[in-house]
Design an enzyme around this catalytic site. Structure first.
Site, PDB file in Angstrom:
ATOM      1  N   GLU A   1      12.092   0.249  -3.696  1.00 17.67           N
ATOM      2  CA  GLU A   1      12.008   1.164  -2.559  1.00 17.67           C
ATOM      3  C   GLU A   1      13.244   1.090  -1.663  1.00 17.67           C
ATOM      4  OE1 GLU A   1       7.891   1.322  -0.858  1.00 17.67           O
ATOM      5  OE2 GLU A   1       7.599  -0.358  -2.204  1.00 17.67           O
TER       6      GLU A   1
ATOM      7  N   SER B   1       5.139   2.713  -3.266  1.00 14.96           N
ATOM      8  CA  SER B   1       5.727   4.045  -3.400  1.00 14.96           C
ATOM      9  C   SER B   1       5.372   4.719  -4.717  1.00 14.96           C
ATOM     10  CB  SER B   1       7.256   3.993  -3.234  1.00 14.96           C
ATOM     11  OG  SER B   1       7.593   3.838  -1.888  1.00 14.96           O
TER      12      SER B   1
ATOM     13  N   TYR C   1       8.762  11.573  -0.927  1.00 12.25           N
ATOM     14  CA  TYR C   1      10.038  11.488  -0.239  1.00 12.25           C
ATOM     15  C   TYR C   1      10.931  12.715  -0.343  1.00 12.25           C
ATOM     16  CZ  TYR C   1       8.441   6.719  -0.055  1.00 12.25           C
ATOM     17  OH  TYR C   1       7.676   5.604   0.162  1.00 12.25           O
TER      18      TYR C   1
ATOM     19  N   ARG D   1      -0.766   1.248   7.440  1.00 13.45           N
ATOM     20  CA  ARG D   1      -1.249   2.546   6.939  1.00 13.45           C
ATOM     21  C   ARG D   1      -2.083   2.304   5.697  1.00 13.45           C
ATOM     22  NH1 ARG D   1       2.594   5.334   3.962  1.00 13.45           N
ATOM     23  NH2 ARG D   1       1.080   5.256   2.280  1.00 13.45           N
TER      24      ARG D   1
ATOM     25  N   ASP E   1      -4.484   3.683   2.540  1.00 16.80           N
ATOM     26  CA  ASP E   1      -4.672   4.856   1.686  1.00 16.80           C
ATOM     27  C   ASP E   1      -6.073   4.856   1.085  1.00 16.80           C
ATOM     28  OD1 ASP E   1      -2.042   5.452   2.234  1.00 16.80           O
ATOM     29  OD2 ASP E   1      -1.278   4.550   0.388  1.00 16.80           O
TER      30      ASP E   1
ATOM     31  N   GLU F   1      -5.209   0.881  -0.873  1.00 14.93           N
ATOM     32  CA  GLU F   1      -4.260  -0.161  -0.495  1.00 14.93           C
ATOM     33  C   GLU F   1      -3.875   0.001   0.960  1.00 14.93           C
ATOM     34  OE1 GLU F   1      -1.070   1.026  -3.247  1.00 14.93           O
ATOM     35  OE2 GLU F   1       0.118   1.489  -1.488  1.00 14.93           O
TER      36      GLU F   1
ATOM     37  N   ASN G   1      -0.472  -0.572   3.623  1.00 18.30           N
ATOM     38  CA  ASN G   1       0.971  -0.802   3.729  1.00 18.30           C
ATOM     39  C   ASN G   1       1.265  -1.434   5.084  1.00 18.30           C
ATOM     40  OD1 ASN G   1       2.053   1.071   1.324  1.00 18.30           O
ATOM     41  ND2 ASN G   1       0.374   2.099   2.369  1.00 18.30           N
TER      42      ASN G   1
ATOM     43  N   GLY H   1       6.651   3.775   5.528  1.00 19.20           N
ATOM     44  CA  GLY H   1       7.883   4.528   5.688  1.00 19.20           C
ATOM     45  C   GLY H   1       7.987   5.206   7.049  1.00 19.20           C
TER      46      GLY H   1
END
Length: 288
Positions: free
Chosen positions: A13, A134, A198, A237, A239, A251, A253, A257
């Site tokens: 990443e 990612s 992205y 964050r 998901d 998961e 994070n 990002g």
């Protein structure tokens, strides 16, 4: 106070991290902070932290070193304050299998995990590296042969096999224990892959997510629960997948990002936070 924004790194990443770091650095400078960027590479993996002068390390590193607790442990030894979660918490949540186990013990619904190919009792399944992010290295498999091929590709990366939950992709931001809101991701590709995340226009961000209130509330509740149970700090964050009214945790994070197409800046607006607000709150939270 001098702030060093650490970005880049050597994980898969790296490019995303450079973009997150550049956006954070621009925000810090625009707000009048004395800040500069540090590109972490193979050549300065340790010295980037030991040979630069700073009062606060703003970590904009994603995946691998940077989000797995390694650099956090180094900064602890150097007695340097840094943004985000601590070493142990980062290490636990970097591993999707460990995090799923914690979530399951907390009563949060998760996708079924298979410990071996022989245990698989239905297809399709997802095979992915347990310690990568990612959406890199994800395989959707419809039979055992495809699973074996995926496992071979992910050899040495602690692959995780789990049932494939097909539904709406949701993500929830948490800032210092406060749920920011729920965002539904509508990818232009088949799933929310690297390009969808992205590339400009790679996905549509629907926020707040237009889903049943019960599902919205459950996603928010579970994201805050994971954040607090693990002991995360700053921004996280989580998901989820929404299928047939059920919310499945995927998961979390710990250093999500912060690029122009990232999810956290959009989620922040649901609480009235601008990008600059989020950056400033992180500084204020972790400065000494």
């Amino acid at each position: 106070m001098r702030i060093a924004v650490f970005m880049g790194g050597i994980s898969s990443e790296r490019e995303v991290s450079l973009r997150s770091g550049a956006a954070i650095l621009e925000s810090l400078k625009n707000q009048g902070y004395d800040a500069y960027g540090v590109d972490v590479t193979e050549d300065n993996l340790i010295t980037a932290f030991t040979e630069n002068e700073y009062d606060l390390a703003y970590i904009a590193l994603h995946g691998g070193y940077g989000e797995n607790g390694t650099f956090q442990g180094l900064l602890d030894m150097l007695n340097k304050p840094y943004t985000g979660s601590g070493a142990m918490e980062s290490a636990v949540t970097m591993d999707k299998a460990y995090t799923k186990a914690v979530a399951k013990m907390a009563g949060i619904k998760v996708a079924k995990t298979y410990n071996s190919v022989e245990e698989i009792d239905g297809f399709p399944v997802v095979v992915k590296p347990s310690r990568d992010g990612s959406s890199v290295g994800i395989y959707f498999c419809n039979n055992k042969e495809e699973v074996y091929n995926a496992l071979k590709e992910l050899e040495g990366k602690r692959p995780l096999i789990e049932e494939m939950i097909q539904g709406d992709e949701l993500t929830v931001g948490v800032l210092n224990g406060e749920g920011l809101g729920v965002l539904r991701i509508i990818p232009k590709n088949e799933f929310y892959d690297y390009e969808s995340k992205y590339a400009a226009g790679g996905s549509v961000h629907e926020y707040p997510a237009k889903i049943e209130k019960s599902a919205y509330d459950k996603a928010m509740e579970n994201a805050v629960k994971i954040h607090n149970i693990v002991g995360l700090k700053g921004i996280s964050r989580s998901d989820f997948m929404l299928k047939d009214g059920e919310v499945y945790f995927l998961e979390v994070n710990t250093c999500p990002g912060m690029t122009k197409t990232s999810l956290i800046p959009d989620l922040g607006t649901l609480k009235g936070y601008t990008f600059d607000d989020l950056v400033r709150i992180m500084v204020d939270t972790f400065r000494r």
